[in-house]
Design a protein around this motif. Structure first.
Motif, PDB file in Angstrom:
ATOM      1  N   ALA A 299       0.828  -1.203   0.000  1.00  0.00           N
ATOM      2  CA  ALA A 299       0.000   0.000   0.000  1.00  0.00           C
ATOM      3  C   ALA A 299       0.865   1.258   0.000  1.00  0.00           C
ATOM      4  CB  ALA A 299      -0.926   0.007   1.214  1.00  0.00           C
ATOM      5  N   LEU A 300       1.919   1.263   0.800  1.00  0.00           N
ATOM      6  CA  LEU A 300       2.801   2.426   0.845  1.00  0.00           C
ATOM      7  C   LEU A 300       3.575   2.609  -0.456  1.00  0.00           C
ATOM      8  CD1 LEU A 300       4.174   2.189   4.489  1.00  0.00           C
ATOM      9  CD2 LEU A 300       2.504   3.791   3.565  1.00  0.00           C
ATOM     10  N   MET A 301       4.011   1.498  -1.064  1.00  0.00           N
ATOM     11  CA  MET A 301       4.692   1.605  -2.352  1.00  0.00           C
ATOM     12  C   MET A 301       3.732   2.120  -3.416  1.00  0.00           C
ATOM     13  SD  MET A 301       7.397  -1.570  -2.560  1.00  0.00           S
ATOM     14  CE  MET A 301       6.152  -2.791  -2.803  1.00  0.00           C
ATOM     15  N   GLY A 302       2.491   1.660  -3.395  1.00  0.00           N
ATOM     16  CA  GLY A 302       1.498   2.137  -4.347  1.00  0.00           C
ATOM     17  C   GLY A 302       1.207   3.611  -4.175  1.00  0.00           C
ATOM     18  N   LEU A 303       1.108   4.064  -2.923  1.00  0.00           N
ATOM     19  CA  LEU A 303       0.910   5.492  -2.665  1.00  0.00           C
ATOM     20  C   LEU A 303       2.083   6.315  -3.204  1.00  0.00           C
ATOM     21  CD1 LEU A 303      -0.520   5.541   0.966  1.00  0.00           C
ATOM     22  CD2 LEU A 303      -1.632   6.418  -1.078  1.00  0.00           C
ATOM     23  N   GLY A 304       3.273   5.823  -2.996  1.00  0.00           N
ATOM     24  CA  GLY A 304       4.459   6.522  -3.487  1.00  0.00           C
ATOM     25  C   GLY A 304       4.504   6.580  -5.008  1.00  0.00           C
ATOM     26  N   ILE A 305       4.190   5.480  -5.650  1.00  0.00           N
ATOM     27  CA  ILE A 305       4.201   5.444  -7.112  1.00  0.00           C
ATOM     28  C   ILE A 305       3.112   6.348  -7.677  1.00  0.00           C
ATOM     29  CG2 ILE A 305       3.777   3.942  -9.114  1.00  0.00           C
ATOM     30  CD1 ILE A 305       5.215   1.721  -7.486  1.00  0.00           C
ATOM     31  N   ALA A 306       1.934   6.339  -7.068  1.00  0.00           N
ATOM     32  CA  ALA A 306       0.861   7.231  -7.518  1.00  0.00           C
ATOM     33  C   ALA A 306       1.277   8.690  -7.374  1.00  0.00           C
ATOM     34  CB  ALA A 306      -0.420   6.961  -6.727  1.00  0.00           C
ATOM     35  N   ALA A 307       1.954   9.010  -6.283  1.00  0.00           N
ATOM     36  CA  ALA A 307       2.413  10.387  -6.074  1.00  0.00           C
ATOM     37  C   ALA A 307       3.483  10.763  -7.092  1.00  0.00           C
ATOM     38  CB  ALA A 307       2.942  10.557  -4.655  1.00  0.00           C
TER      39      ALA A 307
ATOM     40  N   PHE B  77       3.823   9.543 -10.177  1.00  0.00           N
ATOM     41  CA  PHE B  77       3.162   9.772 -11.466  1.00  0.00           C
ATOM     42  C   PHE B  77       2.380  11.080 -11.464  1.00  0.00           C
ATOM     43  CE2 PHE B  77       3.157   4.995 -12.371  1.00  0.00           C
ATOM     44  CZ  PHE B  77       4.269   5.096 -13.194  1.00  0.00           C
ATOM     45  N   GLY B  78       1.730  11.393 -10.360  1.00  0.00           N
ATOM     46  CA  GLY B  78       1.000  12.646 -10.272  1.00  0.00           C
ATOM     47  C   GLY B  78       1.913  13.850 -10.279  1.00  0.00           C
ATOM     48  N   TYR B  79       3.136  13.687  -9.761  1.00  0.00           N
ATOM     49  CA  TYR B  79       4.080  14.799  -9.695  1.00  0.00           C
ATOM     50  C   TYR B  79       4.508  15.274 -11.073  1.00  0.00           C
ATOM     51  CZ  TYR B  79       7.865  17.733  -8.019  1.00  0.00           C
ATOM     52  OH  TYR B  79       8.671  18.797  -7.753  1.00  0.00           O
ATOM     53  N   SER B  80       4.318  14.441 -12.093  1.00  0.00           N
ATOM     54  CA  SER B  80       4.669  14.879 -13.449  1.00  0.00           C
ATOM     55  C   SER B  80       3.808  16.060 -13.886  1.00  0.00           C
ATOM     56  CB  SER B  80       4.531  13.725 -14.439  1.00  0.00           C
ATOM     57  OG  SER B  80       3.186  13.317 -14.537  1.00  0.00           O
ATOM     58  N   PHE B  81       2.666  16.276 -13.214  1.00  0.00           N
ATOM     59  CA  PHE B  81       1.801  17.416 -13.491  1.00  0.00           C
ATOM     60  C   PHE B  81       1.947  18.527 -12.449  1.00  0.00           C
ATOM     61  CE2 PHE B  81      -0.492  13.762 -15.313  1.00  0.00           C
ATOM     62  CZ  PHE B  81      -0.466  14.158 -16.639  1.00  0.00           C
ATOM     63  N   GLY B  82       2.730  18.289 -11.403  1.00  0.00           N
ATOM     64  CA  GLY B  82       2.950  19.284 -10.369  1.00  0.00           C
ATOM     65  C   GLY B  82       2.746  18.695  -8.989  1.00  0.00           C
ATOM     66  N   PHE B  83       3.207  19.438  -7.989  1.00  0.00           N
ATOM     67  CA  PHE B  83       3.142  18.950  -6.609  1.00  0.00           C
ATOM     68  C   PHE B  83       1.705  18.756  -6.131  1.00  0.00           C
ATOM     69  CE2 PHE B  83       3.187  19.626  -1.978  1.00  0.00           C
ATOM     70  CZ  PHE B  83       4.018  18.572  -1.631  1.00  0.00           C
TER      71      PHE B  83
ATOM     72  N   TYR C 158      -0.876  17.905  -7.859  1.00  0.00           N
ATOM     73  CA  TYR C 158      -1.412  16.684  -8.442  1.00  0.00           C
ATOM     74  C   TYR C 158      -0.830  15.435  -7.783  1.00  0.00           C
ATOM     75  CZ  TYR C 158      -3.713  19.348 -12.077  1.00  0.00           C
ATOM     76  OH  TYR C 158      -4.527  20.212 -12.751  1.00  0.00           O
ATOM     77  N   ALA C 159       0.395  15.532  -7.293  1.00  0.00           N
ATOM     78  CA  ALA C 159       0.991  14.408  -6.575  1.00  0.00           C
ATOM     79  C   ALA C 159       0.184  14.106  -5.316  1.00  0.00           C
ATOM     80  CB  ALA C 159       2.438  14.716  -6.218  1.00  0.00           C
ATOM     81  N   ILE C 160      -0.202  15.148  -4.611  1.00  0.00           N
ATOM     82  CA  ILE C 160      -0.997  14.958  -3.390  1.00  0.00           C
ATOM     83  C   ILE C 160      -2.376  14.406  -3.733  1.00  0.00           C
ATOM     84  CG2 ILE C 160      -2.097  16.187  -1.473  1.00  0.00           C
ATOM     85  CD1 ILE C 160       0.330  18.085  -1.540  1.00  0.00           C
ATOM     86  N   VAL C 161      -2.999  14.969  -4.769  1.00  0.00           N
ATOM     87  CA  VAL C 161      -4.332  14.504  -5.167  1.00  0.00           C
ATOM     88  C   VAL C 161      -4.280  13.052  -5.626  1.00  0.00           C
ATOM     89  CG1 VAL C 161      -6.168  14.825  -6.877  1.00  0.00           C
ATOM     90  CG2 VAL C 161      -5.218  16.789  -5.697  1.00  0.00           C
ATOM     91  N   SER C 162      -3.251  12.673  -6.367  1.00  0.00           N
ATOM     92  CA  SER C 162      -3.116  11.290  -6.845  1.00  0.00           C
ATOM     93  C   SER C 162      -2.956  10.323  -5.678  1.00  0.00           C
ATOM     94  CB  SER C 162      -1.922  11.173  -7.787  1.00  0.00           C
ATOM     95  OG  SER C 162      -2.095  11.970  -8.917  1.00  0.00           O
ATOM     96  N   ALA C 163      -2.165  10.701  -4.699  1.00  0.00           N
ATOM     97  CA  ALA C 163      -1.986   9.849  -3.524  1.00  0.00           C
ATOM     98  C   ALA C 163      -3.294   9.716  -2.743  1.00  0.00           C
ATOM     99  CB  ALA C 163      -0.881  10.400  -2.637  1.00  0.00           C
ATOM    100  N   ILE C 164      -4.052  10.790  -2.644  1.00  0.00           N
ATOM    101  CA  ILE C 164      -5.342  10.734  -1.950  1.00  0.00           C
ATOM    102  C   ILE C 164      -6.308   9.824  -2.692  1.00  0.00           C
ATOM    103  CG2 ILE C 164      -7.391  12.100  -1.353  1.00  0.00           C
ATOM    104  CD1 ILE C 164      -5.454  14.412  -0.692  1.00  0.00           C
ATOM    105  N   GLU C 165      -6.351   9.946  -4.020  1.00  0.00           N
ATOM    106  CA  GLU C 165      -7.240   9.092  -4.811  1.00  0.00           C
ATOM    107  C   GLU C 165      -6.868   7.624  -4.637  1.00  0.00           C
ATOM    108  OE1 GLU C 165      -6.568  10.702  -8.651  1.00  0.00           O
ATOM    109  OE2 GLU C 165      -7.937  12.393  -8.346  1.00  0.00           O
ATOM    110  N   PHE C 166      -5.568   7.326  -4.643  1.00  0.00           N
ATOM    111  CA  PHE C 166      -5.109   5.954  -4.448  1.00  0.00           C
ATOM    112  C   PHE C 166      -5.485   5.465  -3.049  1.00  0.00           C
ATOM    113  CE2 PHE C 166      -2.040   2.586  -3.658  1.00  0.00           C
ATOM    114  CZ  PHE C 166      -2.051   1.892  -4.867  1.00  0.00           C
ATOM    115  N   GLY C 167      -5.332   6.330  -2.058  1.00  0.00           N
ATOM    116  CA  GLY C 167      -5.704   5.977  -0.688  1.00  0.00           C
ATOM    117  C   GLY C 167      -7.186   5.704  -0.535  1.00  0.00           C
ATOM    118  N   VAL C 168      -8.012   6.457  -1.246  1.00  0.00           N
ATOM    119  CA  VAL C 168      -9.459   6.195  -1.230  1.00  0.00           C
ATOM    120  C   VAL C 168      -9.733   4.807  -1.806  1.00  0.00           C
ATOM    121  CG1 VAL C 168     -11.659   6.888  -2.260  1.00  0.00           C
ATOM    122  CG2 VAL C 168     -10.173   8.605  -1.250  1.00  0.00           C
ATOM    123  N   GLY C 169      -9.027   4.464  -2.868  1.00  0.00           N
ATOM    124  CA  GLY C 169      -9.172   3.123  -3.444  1.00  0.00           C
ATOM    125  C   GLY C 169      -8.758   2.037  -2.460  1.00  0.00           C
TER     126      GLY C 169
END
Length: 72
Positions: free
Chosen positions: A29-37, A39-45, A47-58
């Motif tokens: 789960a932690l590795m997945g959160l990191g990887i999602a962040a 990938f999201g960071y490619s659009f900005g910081f 988006y990295a936070i939002v991507s990690a939150i979306e993954f955490g909701v999943g």
């Protein structure tokens, strides 16, 4: 900041799949959160936070689904 429904579904679905297939393993789960962040960071910081939150909701949804199956 623009939030796309496509990415919400993608990251949430990835979190559900990870949580369901790994049976709640914390390190996966932690590795997945990191990887999602990352990938999201490619659009900005932000988006990295939002991507990690979306993954955490999943991940949380997967825990709910697995909890309901195990209680029956």
């Amino acid at each position: 900041m623009y939030i796309s429904a496509k990415y919400v579904i993608l990251y949430t679905g990835a979190g559900i799949a990870t949580g369901y297939l790994t049976e709640g393993d914390k390190s996966a789960a932690l590795m997945g959160l990191g990887i999602a962040a990352i990938f999201g960071y490619s659009f900005g910081f932000d988006y990295a936070i939002v991507s990690a939150i979306e993954f955490g909701v999943g991940l949380a949804l997967a825990a709910v689904f697995r909890g309901n199956k195990n209680s029956k």
